[in-house]
Write a protein that holds these residues in place. Structure first.
Motif: not given
Length: 342
Positions: A2-24
């Motif tokens: 669906g539009d998960l990629a767009d929603r996730l990208g919109h959620a982190v759009k305001g941050h200058t630096q973003c790093r996804v945590d895949l530890a868990k």
């Protein structure tokens, strides 16, 4: 996805630096990794991505994503036009070459059947003759009957104004016997039988029946193509003969109603003024057009792939190519007979 990629990208759009945590992270597949990569703008730096499966997915999906983005070029209408034109030319050339290959295989199979007549399957031949020939007689007769009526009606209106309405008889006779009888029959045979041949053989291709025949050492040309081509060659003259009768009867009926030409006089004048050469010219075209129609239908059926869209596309191509070849061959015959003064 669906539009998960767009929603996730919109959620982190305001941050200058973003790093996804895949530890868990538990389990992830290529679709999930595609979402993460698209949301992060293609950056592959994930926190905690030290697992072998995650690293391989990052490399696999990331490379594919970069390759897909590299193929995107700005749209240019003029470039798109020439690209489509070039592709059509290449497709036409390759299709012409494939047609020549099929024609050679058909000639080889026909010669092999001629040398060894036992290779011919009489049951299949008779079945196709009935389906493509005998069952088509009513529609061919009715269609050419109305064609002859239209020719007589148009000719009557024109020739009456010139005071030579009696020449309607010659107009109907020559037009039906020489051209319309065989051409209308061929077009009807293309729409009725070429499509049926393509659909029948195409369905066998989809069901892998032809592959099974090859495993059983059964030649597909001997079993599928030769009976259909031979049946078309044998039945096309018969259909043309009935078409000629139907066209002349239609012209005779209209002439009787509109300008009061007696049917007996119509028949006598047709025999006196219309040369039998016109009849044989029309009949001489029938076998060649039958070969074109049957071969086109069988060839397109053998090209069907494993999906329904391919079947529909090939059936349509069989009818279109058959009609095109009918008109082209009729024009070639017209030039030849004109040079021979026939």
């Amino acid at each position: 996805m669906g539009d998960l990629a767009d929603r996730l990208g919109h959620a982190v759009k305001g941050h200058t630096q973003c790093r996804v945590d895949l530890a868990k992270l538990g389990r992830i597949d290529t679709a999930g990794m595609l979402i993460l990569l698209r949301a992060s703008g293609g950056h592959r730096d994930f926190k905690g991505a030290d697992r072998d499966d995650v690293r391989s997915l990052v490399a696999l999906v990331g490379d594919a994503l970069e390759e897909e983005e590299g193929k995107l070029v700005p749209s240019n209408p003029l470039r798109n036009f020439f690209e489509r034109f070039g592709r059509q030319v290449v497709t036409l050339a390759s299709d012409g070459f494939a047609m020549q290959v099929f024609s050679g295989q058909l000639l080889t199979a026909a010669a092999r059947t001629l040398v060894h007549p036992r290779r011919l399957r009489p049951t299949a031949l008779v079945a196709v003759m009935q389906d493509a020939g005998i069952n088509a007689l009513p529609i061919v007769f009715i269609m050419t009957f109305f064609i002859g009526a239209v020719i007589a009606l148009v000719g009557t209106n024109l020739l009456t104004s010139l005071g030579v309405e009696v020449f309607t008889v010659q107009l109907v006779g020559v037009a039906i016997l020489r051209e319309f009888g065989v051409v209308i029959t061929a077009i009807l045979l293309a729409g009725r039988s070429a499509s049926a041949f393509a659909a029948q053989i195409g369905s066998m291709r989809m069901n892998q029946e032809i592959d099974a025949m090859q495993v059983m050492s059964i030649d597909r040309f001997d079993a599928l193509v030769i009976p259909r081509v031979l049946a078309a060659i044998l039945m096309m003259p018969l259909l043309t003969f009935f078409a000629d009768i139907g066209g002349i009867l239609g012209g005779m009926l209209v002439s009787w109603i509109t300008i009061d030409i007696n049917p007996i006089f119509f028949v006598q004048r047709t025999l006196e003024t219309v040369s039998v050469t016109h009849f044989w010219i029309g009949m001489s075209k029938a076998p060649f057009l039958a070969i074109v129609i049957a071969a086109s239908g069988c060839r397109q059926g053998l090209l069907v792939e494993g999906d329904v869209q391919s079947l529909g596309r090939r059936v349509t191509s069989a009818v279109v190519q058959s009609i095109f070849m009918i008109i082209m061959f009729d024009a070639v015959f017209a030039v030849i007979f004109m040079v021979l003064d026939l």
